[in-house]
Design a protein around this motif. Structure first.
Motif, PDB file in Angstrom:
ATOM      1  N   ALA A 224     -95.989  -7.030  99.861  1.00  0.00           N
ATOM      2  CA  ALA A 224     -97.392  -6.664 100.074  1.00  0.00           C
ATOM      3  C   ALA A 224     -98.116  -7.761 100.836  1.00  0.00           C
ATOM      4  N   GLY A 225     -97.797  -9.019 100.525  1.00  0.00           N
ATOM      5  CA  GLY A 225     -98.433 -10.140 101.217  1.00  0.00           C
ATOM      6  C   GLY A 225     -98.149 -10.133 102.705  1.00  0.00           C
ATOM      7  N   GLU A 226     -96.921  -9.772 103.073  1.00  0.00           N
ATOM      8  CA  GLU A 226     -96.583  -9.690 104.488  1.00  0.00           C
ATOM      9  C   GLU A 226     -97.327  -8.536 105.151  1.00  0.00           C
ATOM     10  N   SER A 227     -97.447  -7.408 104.441  1.00  0.00           N
ATOM     11  CA  SER A 227     -98.170  -6.261 104.985  1.00  0.00           C
ATOM     12  C   SER A 227     -99.635  -6.601 105.214  1.00  0.00           C
ATOM     13  N   PHE A 228    -100.265  -7.204 104.211  1.00  0.00           N
ATOM     14  CA  PHE A 228    -101.669  -7.593 104.343  1.00  0.00           C
ATOM     15  C   PHE A 228    -101.839  -8.588 105.489  1.00  0.00           C
ATOM     16  N   LEU A 243     -90.927  -8.889 113.190  1.00  0.00           N
ATOM     17  CA  LEU A 243     -90.717  -8.994 111.746  1.00  0.00           C
ATOM     18  C   LEU A 243     -89.242  -9.224 111.432  1.00  0.00           C
ATOM     19  N   GLN A 244     -88.994 -10.057 110.417  1.00  0.00           N
ATOM     20  CA  GLN A 244     -87.648 -10.296 109.890  1.00  0.00           C
ATOM     21  C   GLN A 244     -86.666 -10.722 110.994  1.00  0.00           C
ATOM     22  N   PHE A 259     -92.258 -13.699 110.039  1.00  0.00           N
ATOM     23  CA  PHE A 259     -92.893 -13.433 111.327  1.00  0.00           C
ATOM     24  C   PHE A 259     -92.361 -14.390 112.388  1.00  0.00           C
ATOM     25  N   TRP A 260     -92.034 -13.849 113.553  1.00  0.00           N
ATOM     26  CA  TRP A 260     -91.512 -14.666 114.649  1.00  0.00           C
ATOM     27  C   TRP A 260     -92.341 -14.407 115.903  1.00  0.00           C
ATOM     28  N   GLY A 268     -93.917 -17.802 111.231  1.00  0.00           N
ATOM     29  CA  GLY A 268     -94.950 -17.711 110.209  1.00  0.00           C
ATOM     30  C   GLY A 268     -94.358 -17.173 108.920  1.00  0.00           C
ATOM     31  N   GLU A 269     -94.662 -17.809 107.804  1.00  0.00           N
ATOM     32  CA  GLU A 269     -94.106 -17.396 106.517  1.00  0.00           C
ATOM     33  C   GLU A 269     -95.235 -17.211 105.509  1.00  0.00           C
ATOM     34  N   PHE A 270     -95.267 -16.006 104.905  1.00  0.00           N
ATOM     35  CA  PHE A 270     -96.190 -15.780 103.798  1.00  0.00           C
ATOM     36  C   PHE A 270     -95.581 -16.370 102.534  1.00  0.00           C
ATOM     37  N   ASP A 271     -96.313 -17.237 101.876  1.00  0.00           N
ATOM     38  CA  ASP A 271     -95.800 -17.937 100.692  1.00  0.00           C
ATOM     39  C   ASP A 271     -96.272 -17.255  99.422  1.00  0.00           C
ATOM     40  N   GLY A 272     -95.557 -16.219  98.997  1.00  0.00           N
ATOM     41  CA  GLY A 272     -95.805 -15.627  97.688  1.00  0.00           C
ATOM     42  C   GLY A 272     -94.999 -16.355  96.637  1.00  0.00           C
TER      43      GLY A 272
END
Length: 334
Positions: A224-228, A243-244, A259-260, A268-272
């Motif tokens: 969800a964090g990546e989607s947001f 993506l990925q 994210f590339w 870019g990395e979402f840190d959940g």
């Protein structure tokens, strides 16, 4: 985590005891009231996380209602493991014209014509994945709708084993009837399925809204964090990332990044918190070992002349701060 045993006032009465004793035990702190006339041991209740408490409330409702409920919207989304934000406040129940019933208390009833969109998951009935997704993406805010749609398209690499009961004339779904899934369940939907279902919606505004969400959605989103985050990037006018993206590390492993940005050579990395806390990731390693592994992985990516930047939920929710973070990382706008 053990599921607490539910104690009904009616069962106590049938046993020849005064059911008011449950209310007294609740007042003394020994029992907790799950819903009207349904109780559980307070210690066990308070040990549950939010989704598990929600599931126990749903079980209590199912035990005390005359007709077996059909869970829909956010309630069904929890059973499907779709990415909604936290446990809902209400139990969402689909009802037909024949059954009727009104919304009251913590139960929201939604009138729908009877159809073939109901499936069984263990002892529970719920709307199928396609119906659940379509109903939510036409009702939620855009970023929340994208999160749900992304997860409906997402192909999971692991699922809990099924433990299925088979009601007569109701299709079953092959996954564990849990309210605390941490990954989408069941086969992924196809965009073509969602677009066809959206095209059949009776209102033009709902069709347009659904198509906008489906077009933006991606099954490659990992959380969800990546989607947001992806929605926020688009809202702020930044270029769309890949993506990925896969990197090959010098130790022979392969690493997927959230994210590339190819031209900028930035990751870019979402840190959940999930990847550090879940027990079924990284072979059951401790949190400390996972953090070390993550740093080693990032070092090997950086060694390929790649910049890496990260953000958290709080940073992504702050639009001004998130724009500043992306600019500082050298990500251009469209």
């Amino acid at each position: 985590m053990n599921t607490p045993r539910l104690i009904l006032s009616s069962d106590v009465s049938l046993a020849g005891q005064d059911s008011r004793i449950l209310a007294r035990l609740c007042s003394s702190g020994r029992y907790a009231r799950v819903r009207r006339s349904v109780y559980a041991e307070a210690e066990e209740w308070h040990a549950l996380d939010e989704p598990s408490r929600y599931g126990l409330r749903a079980a209590a409702f199912q035990l005390t209602t005359k007709r077996q409920p059909v869970f829909c919207l956010e309630s069904a989304a929890m059973l499907w493991g779709l990415w909604i934000m936290g446990a809902p406040r209400k139990l969402h129940i689909q009802t037909s014209y024949a059954n009727g019933g009104r919304s009251r208390g913590d139960v929201a009833r939604h009138l729908e014509k009877p159809g073939d969109n109901i499936v069984a998951c263990g002892p529970l009935l719920l709307t199928d994945k396609l119906t659940t997704t379509l109903h939510l993406i036409t009702r939620l805010k855009f970023e929340q709708a994208v999160s749900v749609c992304d997860s409906s398209l997402h192909l999971v690499r692991y699922q809990r084993p099924g433990n299925i009961f088979t009601p007569v004339d109701i299709p079953t779904v092959e996954h564990d009837p849990s309210w605390n899934h941490d990954a989408p369940q069941g086969p992924p939907l196809l965009k073509s399925e969602l677009l066809a279902a959206a095209d059949a919606l009776p209102k033009k505004a709902a069709r347009n809204r659904a198509v906008a969400v489906i077009d933006f959605a991606s099954g490659l989103s990992g959380s969800a964090g990546e989607s947001f985050s992806r929605v926020r990037m688009a809202q702020l006018g930044f270029i769309a990332p890949e993506l990925q993206h896969e990197f090959e590390l010098r130790d022979g492993r392969k690493a997927l990044v959230d994210f590339w940005f190819k031209d900028q050579r930035k990751v870019g990395e979402f840190d959940g918190r999930a990847k550090y806390l879940r027990q079924d990731w990284a072979g059951g390693k401790s949190t400390a070992d996972r953090v070390i592994d993550e740093k080693n992985r990032e070092d090997q990516i950086r060694a390929q002349n790649v910049g890496v930047f990260r953000w958290t939920w709080a940073e992504m929710q702050d639009l001004v701060g998130f724009e500043r973070l992306l600019r500082a990382a050298g990500i251009p706008k469209r």
